[in-house]
Design an enzyme around this catalytic site. Structure first.
Site, PDB file in Angstrom:
ATOM      1  N   GLU A  90      11.065 -19.154   3.826  1.00 43.80           N
ATOM      2  CA  GLU A  90      10.646 -20.187   4.929  1.00 43.80           C
ATOM      3  C   GLU A  90      11.168 -19.419   6.130  1.00 43.80           C
ATOM      4  OE1 GLU A  90       9.927 -24.594   3.327  1.00 43.80           O
ATOM      5  OE2 GLU A  90      12.042 -23.980   3.466  1.00 43.80           O
ATOM      6  N   CYS A 110      20.279 -19.029  -2.161  1.00 49.27           N
ATOM      7  CA  CYS A 110      21.912 -19.140  -1.696  1.00 49.27           C
ATOM      8  C   CYS A 110      22.842 -19.246  -2.850  1.00 49.27           C
ATOM      9  CB  CYS A 110      22.064 -19.766  -0.352  1.00 49.27           C
ATOM     10  SG  CYS A 110      23.459 -19.400   0.412  1.00 49.27           S
ATOM     11  N   CYS A 117      24.112 -28.864   1.602  1.00 48.88           N
ATOM     12  CA  CYS A 117      23.185 -27.757   2.022  1.00 48.88           C
ATOM     13  C   CYS A 117      22.018 -27.671   0.990  1.00 48.88           C
ATOM     14  CB  CYS A 117      23.468 -26.626   2.424  1.00 48.88           C
ATOM     15  SG  CYS A 117      22.090 -25.401   3.129  1.00 48.88           S
ATOM     16  N   GLY A 157      19.982 -18.715   2.729  1.00 48.87           N
ATOM     17  CA  GLY A 157      20.735 -17.620   2.443  1.00 48.87           C
ATOM     18  C   GLY A 157      21.998 -17.210   3.197  1.00 48.87           C
ATOM     19  N   GLU A 158      23.165 -16.342   2.882  1.00 49.46           N
ATOM     20  CA  GLU A 158      23.864 -16.060   3.651  1.00 49.46           C
ATOM     21  C   GLU A 158      23.837 -14.647   4.020  1.00 49.46           C
ATOM     22  OE1 GLU A 158      26.907 -17.571   5.097  1.00 49.46           O
ATOM     23  OE2 GLU A 158      27.276 -15.222   5.429  1.00 49.46           O
ATOM     24  N   SER A 189      24.591 -16.435  11.728  1.00 49.14           N
ATOM     25  CA  SER A 189      25.394 -17.627  11.322  1.00 49.14           C
ATOM     26  C   SER A 189      25.978 -17.237   9.953  1.00 49.14           C
ATOM     27  CB  SER A 189      24.635 -18.724  11.354  1.00 49.14           C
ATOM     28  OG  SER A 189      25.212 -19.728  10.915  1.00 49.14           O
ATOM     29  N   SER A 212      29.699 -21.429  10.472  1.00 47.14           N
ATOM     30  CA  SER A 212      29.498 -22.427  10.064  1.00 47.14           C
ATOM     31  C   SER A 212      30.957 -23.404   9.636  1.00 47.14           C
ATOM     32  CB  SER A 212      28.846 -22.777   8.896  1.00 47.14           C
ATOM     33  OG  SER A 212      27.447 -22.535   9.132  1.00 47.14           O
ATOM     34  N   LEU A 213      31.563 -24.024  10.807  1.00 48.85           N
ATOM     35  CA  LEU A 213      32.897 -24.662  10.328  1.00 48.85           C
ATOM     36  C   LEU A 213      32.922 -25.832   9.577  1.00 48.85           C
ATOM     37  CD1 LEU A 213      35.389 -23.187  11.704  1.00 48.85           C
ATOM     38  CD2 LEU A 213      35.492 -24.831  13.311  1.00 48.85           C
ATOM     39  N   CYS A 331      17.910 -27.511  10.254  1.00 52.19           N
ATOM     40  CA  CYS A 331      19.089 -27.130   9.655  1.00 52.19           C
ATOM     41  C   CYS A 331      19.300 -27.654   8.255  1.00 52.19           C
ATOM     42  CB  CYS A 331      20.036 -27.153  10.161  1.00 52.19           C
ATOM     43  SG  CYS A 331      20.213 -26.096  11.850  1.00 52.19           S
TER      44      CYS A 331
HETATM   45  N1  SAH Z   1      24.638 -19.090   5.376  1.00 54.18           N
HETATM   46  C1  SAH Z   1      24.752 -19.180   6.894  1.00 54.18           C
HETATM   47  C2  SAH Z   1      23.381 -19.332   7.383  1.00 54.18           C
HETATM   48  C3  SAH Z   1      22.308 -20.421   6.969  1.00 54.18           C
HETATM   49  S1  SAH Z   1      22.615 -22.278   7.262  1.00 54.18           S
HETATM   50  C4  SAH Z   1      25.804 -20.136   7.384  1.00 54.18           C
HETATM   51  O1  SAH Z   1      26.317 -20.916   6.233  1.00 54.18           O
HETATM   52  O2  SAH Z   1      25.890 -20.409   8.389  1.00 54.18           O
HETATM   53  C5  SAH Z   1      22.466 -22.651   9.112  1.00 54.18           C
HETATM   54  C6  SAH Z   1      23.157 -23.915   9.487  1.00 54.18           C
HETATM   55  O3  SAH Z   1      22.850 -24.953   9.212  1.00 54.18           O
HETATM   56  C7  SAH Z   1      24.913 -23.965   8.848  1.00 54.18           C
HETATM   57  O4  SAH Z   1      25.612 -24.109   9.574  1.00 54.18           O
HETATM   58  C8  SAH Z   1      24.855 -24.740   7.833  1.00 54.18           C
HETATM   59  O5  SAH Z   1      26.055 -25.309   7.533  1.00 54.18           O
HETATM   60  C9  SAH Z   1      24.010 -25.788   8.286  1.00 54.18           C
HETATM   61  N2  SAH Z   1      23.451 -26.795   7.502  1.00 54.18           N
HETATM   62  C10 SAH Z   1      23.119 -26.683   6.126  1.00 54.18           C
HETATM   63  N3  SAH Z   1      22.648 -27.841   5.605  1.00 54.18           N
HETATM   64  C11 SAH Z   1      22.329 -28.703   6.676  1.00 54.18           C
HETATM   65  C12 SAH Z   1      21.773 -29.935   6.734  1.00 54.18           C
HETATM   66  N4  SAH Z   1      21.598 -30.500   5.774  1.00 54.18           N
HETATM   67  N5  SAH Z   1      21.895 -30.587   8.067  1.00 54.18           N
HETATM   68  C13 SAH Z   1      22.135 -29.982   9.110  1.00 54.18           C
HETATM   69  N6  SAH Z   1      22.801 -28.674   8.925  1.00 54.18           N
HETATM   70  C14 SAH Z   1      23.016 -28.027   7.809  1.00 54.18           C
END
Ligand code: SAH
Length: 341
Positions: A90, A110, A117, A157-158, A189, A212-213, A331
Site C-alpha cells: 500500500e 515488517c 502497529c 516496513g522498516e 522514519s 518513532s520514539l 499511520c
Molecule cells: N518502521 C518505520 C516506519 C513505518 S511506521 C518506523 O517505525 O518509523 C510509521 C509511523 O507510524 C511510526 O512512527 C509508527 O510507530 C507509527 N504507527 C504504527 N502504528 C500506528 C498506529 N496504529 N497509529 C498511529 N501511528 C502508528
C-alpha cells in the site's frame, strides 16, 4: 528484463558502459522517462537505433498494477498495488496546502514487531526492490495526473532494514532529471536501527530523519517496541545528535499517544528531559486503534494537555491531525486485509 526504475543515474551509466554504449545516454534516458513520461524506446528520438534496440531487448518501463484505490472523505487516497510476484503493498497520497505527499512502503510486511502497529501483524516476506518503491510514486502521479512534491518513507516496513534500496530510491526521486523531489521534502522514519542512523547521516543526499520514539524511558519503550532491547533510547539519542552534527537538519520525534500507557504529564516531563536542547520537534500522533490490539487512543483533552506540557517545558511540538482513518490509510493501519489474499 530489468526494470528502468531500478537504476540510479550512476547505475544506469555503469550499465550502459558495460553494455558497450556511452554514459551520456543515461541522462537522455532519464529525461525521456521521468520528465517526458515516454515509455516507448522508439519514441526516444535522440537515442541511437542500436541502443534503442538493445534497450527494448533488456529493459522494461511500466508502472505498478493497481489492485484498488480508496478515497477518504478528507481527500486522502490509499492505493493497493499488486506486485509481479503477487504480493500486495500500500501507499497513501495526501494533499496539503504546500503540495502532494506520498507515503511509501519499503518492505512486504515488517519484522520490527512494535506491539501497537498493524503492519507488524504480517511478518516480513521480503524487501522491496528500488523500482517497486519508485513506482509507487510514478504510478500515483500518472493515475492522478499530478506532480508529487513530498515523500515520506512511513508505509509498511522498516526502511533501515532495507537500507541500500531505500537510499537508492532517494537518489532516483531526488535526481535533477528524475522525480526532482527536493531532499528537504523527503523523510525517512525509523524505529531506531542505530548503525543505519549513523550511515544515513553520512549520505550525500541530506534527507530528513524521523524517529518513532513513543516512550520516554527504556522500560516502557522496550515493553511496546521490542527493537529497544537491541537499541536503547540513550544510544538512539546519541545517534540523532550525530545525525544533526553531520547534517544540521532538525529531527522529528514521532510520539503516538496510547491511553494510560505513555500519555501522562509525567511522561511529557520525562520526554522533555530526554530531548531538551536538541534541534528537534515532537510530532504527537493520535493512535489509530487496531482491532487485534487492546491499545486505545488518548482523548483530545488529554492529548492537548500532553502537548501543552511539552510546550511549557520548551519543547517544540505539533499535534498531528489525522488523515485517512476512514479508509484504514492512517499511520499504522497499512496492511492488506486477509480477504485479499
Ligand atoms: N518502521 C518505520 C516506519 C513505518 S511506521 C518506523 O517505525 O518509523 C510509521 C509511523 O507510524 C511510526 O512512527 C509508527 O510507530 C507509527 N504507527 C504504527 N502504528 C500506528 C498506529 N496504529 N497509529 C498511529 N501511528 C502508528
Amino acid at each position: 528484463m530489468i526494470n528502468f526504475y531500478n537504476f540510479t543515474i550512476e547505475a544506469l551509466k555503469k550499465y550502459l558502459i558495460e553494455s558497450g554504449f556511452k554514459a551520456f545516454s543515461a541522462d537522455q534516458l532519464y529525461k525521456w522517462v521521468y520528465e517526458q513520461k515516454v515509455t516507448n524506446f522508439d519514441d526516444m528520438t535522440n537515442i541511437s537505433k542500436d541502443l534503442r534496440e538493445f534497450l527494448k531487448q533488456n529493459i522494461e518501463i511500466s508502472n505498478l498494477e493497481i489492485h484498488s484505490v480508496s478515497e477518504s472523505t478528507d481527500g486522502t487516497f490509499k492505493y493497493l498495488f499488486k506486485l509481479q510476484d503477487g504480493n500486495l503493498i500500500e501507499a497513501v497520497l495526501m494533499t496539503y496546502d504546500y503540495g502532494k505527499s506520498v507515503c511509501v512502503t519499503s518492505q512486504v510486511g515488517c519484522n520490527m514487531g512494535c506491539s501497537f502497529c498493524a503492519s507488524g501483524l504480517l511478518r516480513k516476506t521480503r524487501d522491496l526492490e528500488i523500482h517497486e518503491i519508485v513506482r509507487q510514486i510514478t504510478t500515483i502521479e500518472a493515475e492522478q495526473d499530478i506532480k508529487v512534491t513530498h515523500t515520506v518513507v512511513m508505509g509498511t516496513g522498516e526502511p533501515f532494514d532495507n537500507y541500500q534500496n531505500v537510499i537508492d530510491f532517494i537518489k532516483v526521486i531526488n535526481y535533477k532529471h528524475g522525480l526532482q523531489i527536493g531532499s528537504r521534502h523527503i523523510t525517512v522514519s525509523t524505529c531506531g536501527i542505530i548503525p543505519r542512523i549513523y550511515d544515513y547521516a553520512k549520505e550525500t543526499i541530506k534527507s530528513n530523519l524521523a524517529i518513532s520514539l513513543h516512550a520516554p524511558n527504556d522500560r516502557l519503550r522496550t515493553r511496546i517496541m521490542r527493537i529497544n532491547k537491541s537499541f536503547p533510547l540513550k544510544e538512539v539519542i546519541e545517534a540523532c545528535n550525530d545525525y544533526f552534527d553531520q547534517t544540521s537538519r532538525r529531527i522529528t520525534f514521532e510520539y503516538i499517544l496510547l491511553r494510560g500507557v505513555n500519555d501522562s504529564l509525567q511522561h511529557a516531563d520525562e520526554l522533555s528531559n530526554l530531548i531538551r536542547g536538541m534541534n528537534a520537534y515532537v510530532n504527537i500522533i493520535p493512535y489509530n486503534e487496531v482491532e487485534e490490539f487492546t491499545y486505545k487512543k488518548t482523548d483530545k483533552a488529554r492529548a492537548s494537555a500532553f502537548y501543552m506540557q511539552l510546550t511549557k517545558r520548551g519543547i517544540n511540538a505539533t499535534l498531528r491531525r489525522e488523515q485517512g482513518a476512514d479508509i484504514d490509510a492512517a499511520c499504522g493501519q497499512l496492511r492488506y486485509k486477509k480477504e485479499l489474499e
